[in-house]
Design a protein around this motif. Structure first.
Motif, mmCIF file in Angstrom:
data_model
loop_
_atom_site.group_PDB
_atom_site.id
_atom_site.type_symbol
_atom_site.label_atom_id
_atom_site.label_comp_id
_atom_site.label_asym_id
_atom_site.label_seq_id
_atom_site.Cartn_x
_atom_site.Cartn_y
_atom_site.Cartn_z
ATOM 1 N N THR A 163 80.049 2.827 58.680
ATOM 2 C CA THR A 163 79.189 2.849 57.500
ATOM 3 C C THR A 163 77.938 3.684 57.751
ATOM 4 O O THR A 163 77.214 3.455 58.729
ATOM 5 N N ASP A 164 77.698 4.638 56.863
ATOM 6 C CA ASP A 164 76.466 5.416 56.937
ATOM 7 C C ASP A 164 75.282 4.514 56.587
ATOM 8 O O ASP A 164 75.370 3.672 55.699
ATOM 9 N N MET A 165 74.185 4.720 57.289
ATOM 10 C CA MET A 165 73.001 3.894 57.072
ATOM 11 C C MET A 165 71.776 4.772 56.881
ATOM 12 O O MET A 165 71.674 5.876 57.429
ATOM 13 N N ASN A 166 70.838 4.260 56.104
ATOM 14 C CA ASN A 166 69.580 4.947 55.860
ATOM 15 C C ASN A 166 68.410 4.027 56.138
ATOM 16 O O ASN A 166 68.544 2.798 56.116
ATOM 17 N N TRP A 167 67.269 4.622 56.337
ATOM 18 C CA TRP A 167 65.996 3.928 56.204
ATOM 19 C C TRP A 167 65.262 4.557 55.028
ATOM 20 O O TRP A 167 65.242 5.792 54.885
ATOM 21 N N ILE A 168 64.717 3.708 54.207
ATOM 22 C CA ILE A 168 63.943 4.145 53.061
ATOM 23 C C ILE A 168 62.650 3.336 53.032
ATOM 24 O O ILE A 168 62.522 2.344 53.755
ATOM 25 N N ARG A 169 61.695 3.730 52.220
ATOM 26 C CA ARG A 169 60.463 2.955 52.133
ATOM 27 C C ARG A 169 59.885 3.046 50.735
ATOM 28 O O ARG A 169 60.185 3.967 49.969
ATOM 29 N N ARG A 170 59.056 2.089 50.442
ATOM 30 C CA ARG A 170 58.279 2.131 49.214
ATOM 31 C C ARG A 170 56.813 2.069 49.583
ATOM 32 O O ARG A 170 56.337 1.076 50.139
ATOM 33 N N VAL A 171 56.139 3.143 49.306
ATOM 34 C CA VAL A 171 54.699 3.210 49.487
ATOM 35 C C VAL A 171 54.044 2.733 48.197
ATOM 36 O O VAL A 171 54.548 3.045 47.113
ATOM 37 N N PRO A 172 52.963 1.961 48.278
ATOM 38 C CA PRO A 172 52.335 1.442 47.055
ATOM 39 C C PRO A 172 52.099 2.523 46.013
ATOM 40 O O PRO A 172 51.543 3.584 46.311
ATOM 41 N N GLY A 173 52.564 2.256 44.807
ATOM 42 C CA GLY A 173 52.350 3.175 43.697
ATOM 43 C C GLY A 173 53.323 4.330 43.617
ATOM 44 O O GLY A 173 53.181 5.188 42.739
ATOM 45 N N LYS A 174 54.306 4.349 44.508
ATOM 46 C CA LYS A 174 55.245 5.474 44.502
ATOM 47 C C LYS A 174 56.685 4.975 44.417
ATOM 48 O O LYS A 174 56.984 3.809 44.608
ATOM 49 N N GLU A 175 57.590 5.914 44.149
ATOM 50 C CA GLU A 175 59.017 5.615 44.084
ATOM 51 C C GLU A 175 59.551 5.358 45.496
ATOM 52 O O GLU A 175 58.931 5.728 46.497
ATOM 53 N N LEU A 176 60.746 4.753 45.543
ATOM 54 C CA LEU A 176 61.436 4.632 46.812
ATOM 55 C C LEU A 176 61.635 6.016 47.422
ATOM 56 O O LEU A 176 61.983 6.964 46.726
ATOM 57 N N GLU A 177 61.420 6.096 48.721
ATOM 58 C CA GLU A 177 61.488 7.372 49.425
ATOM 59 C C GLU A 177 62.515 7.271 50.545
ATOM 60 O O GLU A 177 62.434 6.365 51.382
ATOM 61 N N TRP A 178 63.458 8.195 50.554
ATOM 62 C CA TRP A 178 64.430 8.242 51.632
ATOM 63 C C TRP A 178 63.778 8.858 52.861
ATOM 64 O O TRP A 178 63.074 9.868 52.761
ATOM 65 N N LEU A 179 64.012 8.258 54.027
ATOM 66 C CA LEU A 179 63.364 8.716 55.256
ATOM 67 C C LEU A 179 64.335 9.336 56.266
ATOM 68 O O LEU A 179 64.040 10.379 56.861
ATOM 69 N N ALA A 180 65.462 8.647 56.496
ATOM 70 C CA ALA A 180 66.361 9.099 57.561
ATOM 71 C C ALA A 180 67.747 8.520 57.315
ATOM 72 O O ALA A 180 67.881 7.438 56.735
ATOM 73 N N GLY A 181 68.767 9.234 57.781
ATOM 74 C CA GLY A 181 70.120 8.766 57.651
ATOM 75 C C GLY A 181 70.905 9.009 58.927
ATOM 76 O O GLY A 181 70.622 9.963 59.666
#
Length: 121
Positions: free
Chosen positions: A36-54
């Motif tokens: 299974t492919d996996m990602n890390w994503i984040r949500r910074v206050p006031g912003k959309e979800l952001e993809w970080l790494a896969g």
């Protein structure tokens, strides 16, 4: 049902480091964490979800968002059904909630409850 549980967040000073972990469980018959492919994503206050790494199942393909490449490192341990994100040289702009998520270079896959990272002096 697949479950993802993140941990390792906390309060760190600018320039500091953290290691985030995510453990996966509940894969249905015919599926496995190791494929299974996996990602890390984040949500910074006031912003959309952001993809970080896969990272793909075999760790052969690893990709990063431009803003974190060189500072963040994604890895996985299939025997433990875990994926990690090493955060180095943290900046105040990195403050947010970090999630591991299923899928490839996507923010829309199933994710866990998140772990909070706060970068502050």
């Amino acid at each position: 049902e697949i479950q993802l549980v993140e941990s390792g967040g906390g309060l760190v000073k600018p320039g500091g480091s953290l290691t985030l972990s995510c453990v996966a469980s509940g894969f249905p018959s015919g599926f496995s964490f190791s494929t299974t492919d996996m990602n890390w994503i984040r949500r910074v206050p006031g912003k959309e979800l952001e993809w970080l790494a896969g990272i793909n199942g075999g760790s052969d393909y690893i990709v990063y968002a431009d803003g974190v490449e060189g500072r963040f490192t994604i890895s996985r341990d299939n025997a433990k059904a875990k994926v990690y994100l090493q955060l180095d040289r943290l900046e105040t702009a990195d403050t947010g909630t970090y999630y591991c998520a299923l899928g490839w270079r996507s923010t829309s896959g199933k994710r866990g409850q998140g772990t909070q990272v706060t970068v502050s002096s």
